[in-house]
Write an enzyme that holds these catalytic residues in place. Structure first.
Site, PDB file in Angstrom:
ATOM      1  N   SER A 126      25.032  69.661  13.689  1.00 16.54           N
ATOM      2  CA  SER A 126      26.097  68.659  13.632  1.00 16.54           C
ATOM      3  C   SER A 126      25.552  67.262  13.925  1.00 16.54           C
ATOM      4  O   SER A 126      24.656  67.099  14.759  1.00 16.54           O
ATOM      5  CB  SER A 126      27.141  69.017  14.690  1.00 16.54           C
ATOM      6  OG  SER A 126      27.962  67.909  14.964  1.00 16.54           O
ATOM      7  N   GLU A 128      26.898  65.291  15.676  1.00 13.79           N
ATOM      8  CA  GLU A 128      27.164  65.062  17.102  1.00 13.79           C
ATOM      9  C   GLU A 128      25.870  65.143  17.915  1.00 13.79           C
ATOM     10  O   GLU A 128      25.773  64.572  18.991  1.00 13.79           O
ATOM     11  CB  GLU A 128      28.135  66.116  17.631  1.00 13.79           C
ATOM     12  CG  GLU A 128      29.591  65.855  17.309  1.00 13.79           C
ATOM     13  CD  GLU A 128      30.194  64.767  18.179  1.00 13.79           C
ATOM     14  OE1 GLU A 128      29.829  64.655  19.358  1.00 13.79           O
ATOM     15  OE2 GLU A 128      31.033  64.015  17.661  1.00 13.79           O
ATOM     16  N   TYR A 150      29.334  70.291  23.631  1.00 12.88           N
ATOM     17  CA  TYR A 150      29.286  70.834  22.272  1.00 12.88           C
ATOM     18  C   TYR A 150      27.983  70.416  21.595  1.00 12.88           C
ATOM     19  O   TYR A 150      27.255  71.232  21.023  1.00 12.88           O
ATOM     20  CB  TYR A 150      30.488  70.318  21.483  1.00 12.88           C
ATOM     21  CG  TYR A 150      30.440  70.574  19.991  1.00 12.88           C
ATOM     22  CD1 TYR A 150      30.938  71.754  19.461  1.00 12.88           C
ATOM     23  CD2 TYR A 150      29.913  69.630  19.111  1.00 12.88           C
ATOM     24  CE1 TYR A 150      30.891  71.997  18.089  1.00 12.88           C
ATOM     25  CE2 TYR A 150      29.863  69.858  17.746  1.00 12.88           C
ATOM     26  CZ  TYR A 150      30.353  71.047  17.240  1.00 12.88           C
ATOM     27  OH  TYR A 150      30.309  71.276  15.885  1.00 12.88           O
TER      28      TYR A 150
HETATM   29  P1  GDP Z   1      35.085  63.897  15.665  1.00 16.91           P
HETATM   30  O1  GDP Z   1      34.188  62.952  14.949  1.00 16.91           O
HETATM   31  O2  GDP Z   1      34.561  65.295  15.656  1.00 16.91           O
HETATM   32  O3  GDP Z   1      35.437  63.440  17.028  1.00 16.91           O
HETATM   33  O4  GDP Z   1      36.420  63.981  14.757  1.00 16.91           O
HETATM   34  P2  GDP Z   1      37.924  63.495  14.961  1.00 16.91           P
HETATM   35  O5  GDP Z   1      38.580  63.681  13.642  1.00 16.91           O
HETATM   36  O6  GDP Z   1      38.583  64.209  16.116  1.00 16.91           O
HETATM   37  O7  GDP Z   1      37.840  61.961  15.342  1.00 16.91           O
HETATM   38  C1  GDP Z   1      37.311  61.006  14.472  1.00 16.91           C
HETATM   39  C2  GDP Z   1      37.520  59.616  15.041  1.00 16.91           C
HETATM   40  O8  GDP Z   1      38.902  59.277  14.973  1.00 16.91           O
HETATM   41  C3  GDP Z   1      37.126  59.440  16.502  1.00 16.91           C
HETATM   42  O9  GDP Z   1      36.373  58.234  16.587  1.00 16.91           O
HETATM   43  C4  GDP Z   1      38.440  59.252  17.237  1.00 16.91           C
HETATM   44  O10 GDP Z   1      38.347  58.388  18.366  1.00 16.91           O
HETATM   45  C5  GDP Z   1      39.255  58.567  16.154  1.00 16.91           C
HETATM   46  N1  GDP Z   1      40.690  58.703  16.384  1.00 16.91           N
HETATM   47  C6  GDP Z   1      41.585  57.680  16.462  1.00 16.91           C
HETATM   48  N2  GDP Z   1      42.813  58.143  16.719  1.00 16.91           N
HETATM   49  C7  GDP Z   1      42.715  59.501  16.786  1.00 16.91           C
HETATM   50  C8  GDP Z   1      43.666  60.527  17.017  1.00 16.91           C
HETATM   51  O11 GDP Z   1      44.843  60.279  17.205  1.00 16.91           O
HETATM   52  N3  GDP Z   1      43.199  61.815  17.005  1.00 16.91           N
HETATM   53  C9  GDP Z   1      41.862  62.113  16.781  1.00 16.91           C
HETATM   54  N4  GDP Z   1      41.456  63.398  16.763  1.00 16.91           N
HETATM   55  N5  GDP Z   1      40.932  61.138  16.586  1.00 16.91           N
HETATM   56  C10 GDP Z   1      41.361  59.855  16.577  1.00 16.91           C
END
Ligand code: GDP
Length: 329
Positions: A126, A128, A150
């Site tokens: 990933s 990440e 993770y």
């Molecule tokens: P990640 O890259 O695995 O953390 O995937 P996510 O889809 O959970 O998040 C992607 C990005 O969207 C991150 O930078 C979050 O901070 C941003 N983000 C903004 N608002 C939201 C929200 O309401 N929910 C989530 N899940 N992410 C958000």
């Protein structure tokens, strides 16, 4: 001759698209599912009766050895992981055991039953793992600085795979995948949260979308394209690792605007910021340089973010109308 593929994490988003691809190519596809979760096979919809299922506890090295020996897989795709990153803080050890433990047990099984010359192994790594990056874009040579349990577990699994490749000459590869989405993405992820809520707003079930950081940026691609990269890695002449992404950064704000545009709605009338969804420490930018995959695997993402969001919104509208999923209320 029919090839056999073994997949862990088959009921997840990538498991669905990978199974669809492999079945289309004539593979026998077998999913390893924890015994208590076998009913989750229904998540594979129309593929559920085309793939075979083995109830297997991925923590049980002996059972894994027996299954690998019996099935003699040509390819193993190790996709199993609790994919929603923030949850890994609640159970760091469980996360480590599922991610790193499973990779280690599977790789050992391949070697111990004498299949090192036959079975090709894909490890789902990933972006990440890059964590707090100071170079952009990242590629296969970028240093890793994981910053959550993770990512640390994924990195440990990645190195375990590399060690097996180097020491035992296994054909093992790692795909360092950036965010990849689809209508099958769980709504805890931002893309699906946005498309599902926008569709619910359009149909009159709710009138706000609570968001975190709209300025956060990601390299988002389509899961259907990314599973093709996994397969191509295992068909190559040499086992190598690949950064798989689009190379394009988009902000959450752009994503939101795209989704509401698909529905002829102005997002600014509906979106409110809720600090609950803000995440600390988000100053880095994860974006891939997928040049090596393009060069060695002739792989390129096919679907644009706009087309992907359009597909997700359309599917969410349709599924709400048909009563297949609950709208956000
Ligand atoms: P990640 O890259 O695995 O953390 O995937 P996510 O889809 O959970 O998040 C992607 C990005 O969207 C991150 O930078 C979050 O901070 C941003 N983000 C903004 N608002 C939201 C929200 O309401 N929910 C989530 N899940 N992410 C958000």
């Amino acid at each position: 001759m029919t090839k056999t593929a073994l997949i862990t994490g088959i009921t997840g988003q990538d498991g669905y698209y990978l199974s669809r691809l492999l079945l289309g190519l004539g593979y026998r596809v077998i999913g390893l599912i924890p015994p208590q979760r076998c009913s989750s096979i229904v998540k594979l919809d129309e593929l559920a009766d085309k793939v075979k299922i083995r109830p297997v506890d991925l923590r049980d090295a002996q059972i894994l050895r027996e299954v690998v020996e019996e099935l003699q897989p040509d390819e193993i795709y190790n996709l199993a992981a609790p994919s929603f990153v923030p949850n890994s803080w609640n159970d760091p050890l469980g996360t480590l055991d599922l991610i790193t433990g499973t990779a280690t047990r599977l790789l050992s099984a391949v070697r111990e039953v004498g299949l090192a010359n036959r079975t090709r192994f894909y490890q789902a790594s990933s972006s990440e793992m890059f964590g707090t990056v100071d170079v952009s874009p990242q590629d296969e040579n970028t240093s890793f600085r994981p910053k959550n349990p993770y990512a640390a577990a994924k990195l440990h699994a990645h190195w375990t795979m590399v060690h097996h490749r180097d020491r035992y000459d296994l054909f093992a590869c790692s795909g360092i995948l950036y965010n990849h989405e689809s209508p099958r993405r769980p709504p805890s992820f931002v893309t699906r949260k946005v498309t599902l809520t926008a569709a619910s707003i359009k149909l009159g079930y709710c009138n706000t979308l609570e968001m975190g950081n709209l300025d956060a940026k990601r390299d988002w691609g389509y899961a259907g394209d990314y599973v093709e990269a996994m397969w191509r890695m295992l068909q190559a002449d040499r086992p190598e690792d690949y950064a798989i992404g689009t190379g394009q950064l988009h902000s959450v704000r752009e994503l939101v605007a795209m989704a509401f545009d698909c529905l002829d709605l102005d997002w600014q009338n509906y979106v409110v910021i809720n600090p609950q969804f803000l995440r600390p420490d988000e100053h880095f930018q994860l974006v891939a340089n997928p040049a090596k995959a393009k060069e060695n695997l002739q792989w390129q993402p096919q679907m644009s973010l706009a087309a992907l969001i359009q597909e997700m919104v359309t599917k969410d509208l349709e599924r709400i109308k048909l009563g297949k999923i609950k709208p956000i209320q």
